[in-house]
Scaffold this motif. Structure first.
Motif, mmCIF file in Angstrom:
data_model
loop_
_atom_site.group_PDB
_atom_site.id
_atom_site.type_symbol
_atom_site.label_atom_id
_atom_site.label_comp_id
_atom_site.label_asym_id
_atom_site.label_seq_id
_atom_site.Cartn_x
_atom_site.Cartn_y
_atom_site.Cartn_z
ATOM 1 N N LEU A 1 -59.369 -5.407 9.104
ATOM 2 C CA LEU A 1 -59.566 -4.565 10.279
ATOM 3 C C LEU A 1 -60.951 -4.866 10.835
ATOM 4 O O LEU A 1 -61.918 -4.939 10.075
ATOM 5 C CB LEU A 1 -59.485 -3.080 9.915
ATOM 6 N N GLY A 2 -61.055 -5.037 12.144
ATOM 7 C CA GLY A 2 -62.352 -5.345 12.731
ATOM 8 C C GLY A 2 -62.489 -4.804 14.135
ATOM 9 O O GLY A 2 -61.503 -4.462 14.796
ATOM 10 N N TYR A 3 -63.729 -4.713 14.578
ATOM 11 C CA TYR A 3 -64.028 -4.288 15.941
ATOM 12 C C TYR A 3 -65.140 -5.179 16.475
ATOM 13 O O TYR A 3 -66.115 -5.456 15.768
ATOM 14 C CB TYR A 3 -64.477 -2.822 15.981
ATOM 15 N N GLY B 1 -73.955 -9.075 34.836
ATOM 16 C CA GLY B 1 -73.259 -7.875 35.263
ATOM 17 C C GLY B 1 -71.748 -7.924 35.085
ATOM 18 O O GLY B 1 -71.064 -6.971 35.424
ATOM 19 N N ARG B 2 -71.202 -9.019 34.569
ATOM 20 C CA ARG B 2 -69.752 -9.129 34.397
ATOM 21 C C ARG B 2 -69.340 -8.474 33.084
ATOM 22 O O ARG B 2 -70.000 -8.596 32.075
ATOM 23 C CB ARG B 2 -69.336 -10.587 34.439
ATOM 24 N N HIS B 3 -68.201 -7.795 33.113
ATOM 25 C CA HIS B 3 -67.690 -7.045 31.964
ATOM 26 C C HIS B 3 -67.008 -7.980 30.959
ATOM 27 O O HIS B 3 -66.211 -8.835 31.331
ATOM 28 C CB HIS B 3 -66.687 -6.000 32.465
ATOM 29 N N ARG B 4 -67.332 -7.852 29.694
ATOM 30 C CA ARG B 4 -66.632 -8.538 28.600
ATOM 31 C C ARG B 4 -66.001 -7.439 27.758
ATOM 32 O O ARG B 4 -66.701 -6.549 27.286
ATOM 33 C CB ARG B 4 -67.559 -9.331 27.707
ATOM 34 N N PRO B 5 -64.677 -7.450 27.544
ATOM 35 C CA PRO B 5 -64.037 -6.351 26.819
ATOM 36 C C PRO B 5 -64.381 -6.372 25.329
ATOM 37 O O PRO B 5 -64.592 -7.423 24.741
ATOM 38 C CB PRO B 5 -62.543 -6.594 27.035
ATOM 39 N N SER B 6 -64.423 -5.173 24.761
ATOM 40 C CA SER B 6 -64.510 -5.066 23.312
ATOM 41 C C SER B 6 -63.126 -5.373 22.743
ATOM 42 O O SER B 6 -62.139 -5.408 23.480
ATOM 43 C CB SER B 6 -64.950 -3.666 22.909
ATOM 44 N N GLU B 7 -63.050 -5.583 21.439
ATOM 45 C CA GLU B 7 -61.779 -6.000 20.839
ATOM 46 C C GLU B 7 -61.566 -5.293 19.504
ATOM 47 O O GLU B 7 -62.467 -5.203 18.685
ATOM 48 C CB GLU B 7 -61.800 -7.514 20.614
ATOM 49 N N ILE B 8 -60.348 -4.810 19.300
ATOM 50 C CA ILE B 8 -59.906 -4.299 18.006
ATOM 51 C C ILE B 8 -58.982 -5.361 17.421
ATOM 52 O O ILE B 8 -58.043 -5.809 18.091
ATOM 53 C CB ILE B 8 -59.131 -2.977 18.167
ATOM 54 N N SER B 9 -59.262 -5.797 16.201
ATOM 55 C CA SER B 9 -58.410 -6.821 15.584
ATOM 56 C C SER B 9 -57.919 -6.327 14.224
ATOM 57 O O SER B 9 -58.637 -5.629 13.513
ATOM 58 C CB SER B 9 -59.154 -8.145 15.453
ATOM 59 N N TYR B 10 -56.703 -6.710 13.888
ATOM 60 C CA TYR B 10 -56.107 -6.289 12.622
ATOM 61 C C TYR B 10 -55.113 -7.350 12.151
ATOM 62 O O TYR B 10 -54.464 -8.015 12.954
ATOM 63 C CB TYR B 10 -55.418 -4.928 12.769
ATOM 64 N N THR B 11 -55.058 -7.510 10.853
ATOM 65 C CA THR B 11 -54.140 -8.456 10.230
ATOM 66 C C THR B 11 -53.614 -7.831 8.949
ATOM 67 O O THR B 11 -54.377 -7.228 8.198
ATOM 68 C CB THR B 11 -54.854 -9.782 9.882
ATOM 69 N N GLY C 1 -47.024 -14.775 4.634
ATOM 70 C CA GLY C 1 -46.590 -14.130 5.875
ATOM 71 C C GLY C 1 -47.668 -13.177 6.369
ATOM 72 O O GLY C 1 -48.309 -12.492 5.569
ATOM 73 N N ASP C 2 -47.885 -13.147 7.680
ATOM 74 C CA ASP C 2 -48.908 -12.284 8.276
ATOM 75 C C ASP C 2 -48.449 -11.763 9.634
ATOM 76 O O ASP C 2 -47.675 -12.428 10.338
ATOM 77 C CB ASP C 2 -50.222 -13.056 8.498
ATOM 78 N N VAL C 3 -48.968 -10.604 9.998
ATOM 79 C CA VAL C 3 -48.888 -10.073 11.358
ATOM 80 C C VAL C 3 -50.324 -9.961 11.844
ATOM 81 O O VAL C 3 -51.184 -9.407 11.158
ATOM 82 C CB VAL C 3 -48.188 -8.694 11.381
ATOM 83 N N ILE C 4 -50.598 -10.525 13.028
ATOM 84 C CA ILE C 4 -51.955 -10.622 13.559
ATOM 85 C C ILE C 4 -51.982 -9.926 14.913
ATOM 86 O O ILE C 4 -51.258 -10.320 15.829
ATOM 87 C CB ILE C 4 -52.375 -12.096 13.719
ATOM 88 N N GLY C 5 -52.802 -8.889 15.040
ATOM 89 C CA GLY C 5 -52.866 -8.145 16.285
ATOM 90 C C GLY C 5 -54.273 -8.078 16.843
ATOM 91 O O GLY C 5 -55.250 -8.072 16.096
ATOM 92 N N ARG C 6 -54.351 -8.035 18.155
ATOM 93 C CA ARG C 6 -55.638 -7.880 18.845
ATOM 94 C C ARG C 6 -55.418 -6.979 20.053
ATOM 95 O O ARG C 6 -54.416 -7.115 20.759
ATOM 96 C CB ARG C 6 -56.165 -9.235 19.317
ATOM 97 N N THR C 7 -56.363 -6.081 20.295
ATOM 98 C CA THR C 7 -56.358 -5.240 21.487
ATOM 99 C C THR C 7 -57.686 -5.433 22.192
ATOM 100 O O THR C 7 -58.738 -5.192 21.611
ATOM 101 C CB THR C 7 -56.165 -3.754 21.123
ATOM 102 N N PHE C 8 -57.621 -5.889 23.432
ATOM 103 C CA PHE C 8 -58.813 -6.048 24.252
ATOM 104 C C PHE C 8 -58.970 -4.766 25.068
ATOM 105 O O PHE C 8 -58.132 -4.448 25.916
ATOM 106 C CB PHE C 8 -58.691 -7.274 25.154
#
Length: 166
Positions: free
Chosen positions: A35-37, A46-56, A71-78
């Motif tokens: 789990l990571g952030y 001044g340009r926006h870079r999104p934060s990210e939640i990542s999980y595996t 086997g893995d499931v890899i997810g990311r949320t920007f």
């Protein structure tokens, strides 16, 4: 940051990415989770870079001393990245060639790309085998495939690896 986003080498922003990693070894079965952030520290442009939640989450399962399935499931949320959508828009045009005459307006409904506020989610699956046919030779065969529908993703990406340690 050491990258240059104009040359497709990073985002140009400084990022901090802490992770929590957990794993267990239960005989031939070894589950794991990450789990990571990611916080993006925005540069002066001044340009926006999104934060990210990542999980595996996944596991390795040793079928024998020489063959292991993974086997893995890899997810990311920007977070607040902006969601691209297609929306119909009505366009209006004056078709009268005489600028002094009354307008002759025509209308057309056409699709256009818009960016709406929101998070972008990606979800991938990975499955593969590690085979040790002889000695210090390891053959790895994996497939990465899209589970979610959002974002730009390949449907299936195969990989084959060959390792030899000496």
């Amino acid at each position: 940051p050491t990258g240059d986003e104009r040359d497709l080498l990073g985002t140009g922003a400084t990022q901090i990415k802490p992770y929590l990693i957990g794993s267990a070894h239960l005989g031939a079965f070894s589950p794991h989770v990450n789990l990571g952030y990611t916080w993006s520290i925005h540069p002066s442009d001044g340009r926006h870079r999104p934060s990210e939640i990542s999980y595996t989450g996944g596991f390795d399962w040793a079928f024998s001393p020489r063959v292991t399935f993974a086997g893995d499931v890899i997810g990311r949320t920007f977070v607040n990245a902006g969601v691209v959508a297609v929306e119909n828009h009505t366009f209006e045009a004056n078709t009268n060639p005489d600028p002094t005459g009354p307008p002759i307006n025509v209308f057309a409904d056409l699709p256009r790309l818009v960016v709406n506020p929101g998070d972008v989610h990606t979800l991938l699956g990975s499955a593969g085998l590690k085979i040790n046919p002889v000695g210090n030779l390891l053959i790895t065969i994996n497939g990465l495939f899209s589970i979610g529908k959002e974002g730009l993703q390949d449907k299936f990406t195969p990989t084959i690896g060959l390792d030899y340690s000496f």
